[in-house]
Design a protein around this motif. Structure first.
Motif, PDB file in Angstrom:
ATOM      1  N   ASN A  20       0.825  -1.199   0.000  1.00  0.00           N
ATOM      2  CA  ASN A  20       0.000   0.000   0.000  1.00  0.00           C
ATOM      3  C   ASN A  20       0.868   1.262   0.000  1.00  0.00           C
ATOM      4  O   ASN A  20       0.602   2.198   0.721  1.00  0.00           O
ATOM      5  N   ILE A  21       1.938   1.269  -0.809  1.00  0.00           N
ATOM      6  CA  ILE A  21       2.849   2.419  -0.897  1.00  0.00           C
ATOM      7  C   ILE A  21       2.026   3.658  -1.223  1.00  0.00           C
ATOM      8  O   ILE A  21       1.186   3.592  -2.093  1.00  0.00           O
ATOM      9  N   PRO A  22       2.181   4.776  -0.558  1.00  0.00           N
ATOM     10  CA  PRO A  22       3.287   5.154   0.303  1.00  0.00           C
ATOM     11  C   PRO A  22       3.077   4.795   1.774  1.00  0.00           C
ATOM     12  O   PRO A  22       3.947   5.050   2.591  1.00  0.00           O
ATOM     13  N   TYR A  23       1.939   4.204   2.108  1.00  0.00           N
ATOM     14  CA  TYR A  23       1.639   3.918   3.503  1.00  0.00           C
ATOM     15  C   TYR A  23       2.218   2.580   3.952  1.00  0.00           C
ATOM     16  O   TYR A  23       2.297   1.635   3.185  1.00  0.00           O
ATOM     17  N   CYS A  24       2.603   2.507   5.219  1.00  0.00           N
ATOM     18  CA  CYS A  24       3.119   1.275   5.815  1.00  0.00           C
ATOM     19  C   CYS A  24       1.973   0.282   6.010  1.00  0.00           C
ATOM     20  O   CYS A  24       0.895   0.662   6.460  1.00  0.00           O
ATOM     21  N   ASP A  25       2.204  -0.983   5.670  1.00  0.00           N
ATOM     22  CA  ASP A  25       1.212  -2.034   5.925  1.00  0.00           C
ATOM     23  C   ASP A  25       1.750  -3.096   6.883  1.00  0.00           C
ATOM     24  O   ASP A  25       1.157  -4.154   7.046  1.00  0.00           O
ATOM     25  N   GLY A  26       2.886  -2.804   7.525  1.00  0.00           N
ATOM     26  CA  GLY A  26       3.467  -3.732   8.486  1.00  0.00           C
ATOM     27  C   GLY A  26       4.430  -4.734   7.877  1.00  0.00           C
ATOM     28  O   GLY A  26       4.948  -5.591   8.590  1.00  0.00           O
ATOM     29  N   SER A  27       4.701  -4.643   6.571  1.00  0.00           N
ATOM     30  CA  SER A  27       5.615  -5.594   5.920  1.00  0.00           C
ATOM     31  C   SER A  27       6.992  -5.594   6.544  1.00  0.00           C
ATOM     32  O   SER A  27       7.675  -6.616   6.546  1.00  0.00           O
ATOM     33  N   CYS A  28       7.417  -4.473   7.092  1.00  0.00           N
ATOM     34  CA  CYS A  28       8.754  -4.374   7.691  1.00  0.00           C
ATOM     35  C   CYS A  28       8.885  -5.231   8.946  1.00  0.00           C
ATOM     36  O   CYS A  28       9.987  -5.596   9.328  1.00  0.00           O
ATOM     37  N   SER A  29       7.761  -5.584   9.557  1.00  0.00           N
ATOM     38  CA  SER A  29       7.832  -6.374  10.784  1.00  0.00           C
ATOM     39  C   SER A  29       7.652  -7.868  10.518  1.00  0.00           C
ATOM     40  O   SER A  29       7.704  -8.661  11.439  1.00  0.00           O
ATOM     41  N   ARG A  30       7.483  -8.242   9.268  1.00  0.00           N
ATOM     42  CA  ARG A  30       7.308  -9.673   8.940  1.00  0.00           C
ATOM     43  C   ARG A  30       8.569 -10.277   8.421  1.00  0.00           C
ATOM     44  O   ARG A  30       9.416  -9.686   7.899  1.00  0.00           O
TER      45      ARG A  30
END
Length: 75
Positions: A65-75
């Motif tokens: 969902n660029i530019p918004y964070c969808d939590g992918s960085c924590s997976r």
């Protein structure tokens, strides 16, 4: 350090306004667009803030969902 080298989002307290957010990852002023996308075929994401609130802008480049964070960085 580039825009998408983070392992967490950019948490931005935004005021009501229109803002250009980088989607190419080359900006020197992350997460805002500085025109570095010229020649990449990418365009900045234009976000319209209707009221002041904090937004999470993707810092890893993996969000669906660029530019918004969808939590992918924590997976």
């Amino acid at each position: 350090m580039g825009m998408y080298d983070r392992k967490s989002p950019y948490m931005l307290p935004e005021e009501p306004k229109t803002q250009a957010v980088c989607t190419c990852g080359k900006t020197g002023n992350p997460p805002y667009c500085d025109g570095s996308h010229q020649g990449t075929g990418k365009e900045p994401a234009i976000i319209q803030m209707e009221k002041g609130k904090t937004v999470a802008i993707c810092g890893c480049g993996k969000s669906a969902n660029i530019p918004y964070c969808d939590g992918s960085c924590s997976r």
